[in-house]
Design an enzyme around this catalytic site. Structure first.
Site, PDB file in Angstrom:
ATOM      1  N   ALA A  54       0.870  -1.175   0.000  1.00 42.45           N
ATOM      2  CA  ALA A  54       0.000   0.000   0.000  1.00 42.45           C
ATOM      3  C   ALA A  54       0.899   1.214   0.000  1.00 42.45           C
ATOM      4  O   ALA A  54       2.039   1.164   0.458  1.00 42.45           O
ATOM      5  CB  ALA A  54      -0.900  -0.004   1.227  1.00 42.45           C
ATOM      6  N   LYS A  55       0.373   2.280  -0.530  1.00 44.80           N
ATOM      7  CA  LYS A  55       1.167   3.475  -0.669  1.00 44.80           C
ATOM      8  C   LYS A  55       1.715   3.913   0.683  1.00 44.80           C
ATOM      9  O   LYS A  55       2.851   4.316   0.823  1.00 44.80           O
ATOM     10  CB  LYS A  55       0.309   4.603  -1.267  1.00 44.80           C
ATOM     11  N   SER A  56       0.879   3.745   1.717  1.00 43.34           N
ATOM     12  CA  SER A  56       1.265   4.212   3.047  1.00 43.34           C
ATOM     13  C   SER A  56       2.496   3.479   3.564  1.00 43.34           C
ATOM     14  O   SER A  56       3.206   3.962   4.430  1.00 43.34           O
ATOM     15  CB  SER A  56       0.110   4.012   4.008  1.00 43.34           C
TER      16      SER A  56
END
Ligand code: GLU
Ligand code: ZN
Length: 305
Positions: free
Chosen positions: A240-242
């Site tokens: 995930a980008k996070s």
């Protein structure tokens, strides 16, 4: 006929690329048509510039599409934000099953009764079926889901069944803000675009049964669904980008070689034994010999679209 349907909520990352590659090879390997559709109907999540970046990333990597942004096609336009009239039309056709719901999220959740949601969501138990809780408030539009099991033969996962009344209950087709939901738009568009193969990440598996119901209520043929594994990072967590996974635009701007990036994904998927610089079309041979093609090749009748 297959498609890639990203939501421009941020940059494409390697996880998206893996799903895109499998979907593109599935269709190109069978001589079918491939559609690019941008799912930009959620204004709170759509990021300015993300659509352009997705298109540029895809071109940079060497992907092509027969219909979509920049190419046009018989189902134009290919941005969901420009297709709102179609979703309203579908809602009108579904009217006998839909009703206004004024419940707050908290009310809906409290009434769902289940101690644990089946898949991260609480099934809505139909409080407003017979009349709204707060008739003067803003209303979403829900569709009535009867009890029962929905089954399908998944291209990747095999036999699947779900009970939408327990997973989501009566689900929302149009939000209180007036926006069509993902569930409605994705089905309306896959029907309108003639999509026969829906290959996507397994994170969307829990949505499939309710989407099959929508196909049936709209009197359309259900496509074949194939839910492929999500790419995981070294610690086994979903990308995930996070978590700092690399955005493709970032790699592109750093001057990375797109063929090296693609070769890396191909090695991870087992399509190549060792890293090589490749274009998508150069993976068609390895694809044809792989387990992927054996499981995911479209049925004869499904292609060309
Ligand atoms: N727009 C969805 C996403 O990016 C994918 C829709 C689909 O493949 O059904 O997560
Ligand atoms: Zn309600």
């Amino acid at each position: 006929m297959g498609r890639f349907a990203p939501s421009p909520t941020g940059a494409l990352h390697l996880g998206h690329l893996q799903t895109l590659l499998l979907g593109w090879l599935q269709i190109r390997g069978a001589g079918g048509r491939f559609v690019l559709r941008i799912e930009d109907i959620d204004p709170s999540r759509t990021r300015p510039g993300a659509t352009e970046a997705i298109i540029e990333d895809m071109r940079w990597l060497g992907f092509d599409w027969d219909e979509g942004p920049g190419v046009g096609g018989p189902a134009s336009p290919y941005l969901q934000s420009q297709r709102l009239a179609l979703y309203e039309e579908a809602l009108a056709r579904l009217r006998a099953r839909t009703y206004r719901c004024t419940c707050t999220r908290k009310e809906a959740r409290a009434a769902s009764g289940g101690p644990e949601p089946v898949s991260g969501e609480w099934p809505y138990p139909g409080i407003c079926r017979e009349g709204e809780s707060h008739p003067d408030g803003l209303a979403s539009l829900r569709i009535r889901v009867d009890e029962g099991v929905v089954s399908w033969e998944d291209g990747w996962l095999g036999s699947q069944s779900q009970e939408p009344s327990r997973v989501c209950g009566d689900f929302i087709l149009r939000s209180k803000a007036g926006d069509p939901t993902y569930q409605l738009a994705v089905v309306v568009d896959d029907i309108a675009m003639g999509v026969t193969e829906v290959l996507r990440g397994e994170d969307l598996l829990h949505s499939t049964a309710r989407q099959i119901l929508l196909y049936q209520w709209l009197g359309a043929e259900v496509p074949r669904f194939s839910h492929v594994p999500l790419r995981r990072d070294e610690t086994g967590q979903r990308l995930a980008k996070s978590r700092g996974s690399r955005g493709l635009s970032e790699l592109r701007e750093e001057g990375a070689d797109p063929r090296v990036v693609l070769g890396g994904i191909a090695v991870d998927l087992g399509l190549l034994d060792a890293p090589e610089r490749v274009l998508p079309g150069e993976l068609l041979g390895p694809w044809a010999d792989s387990e992927y093609a054996a499981r995911l090749a479209p049925a004869e009748s499904a292609d060309p679209g």
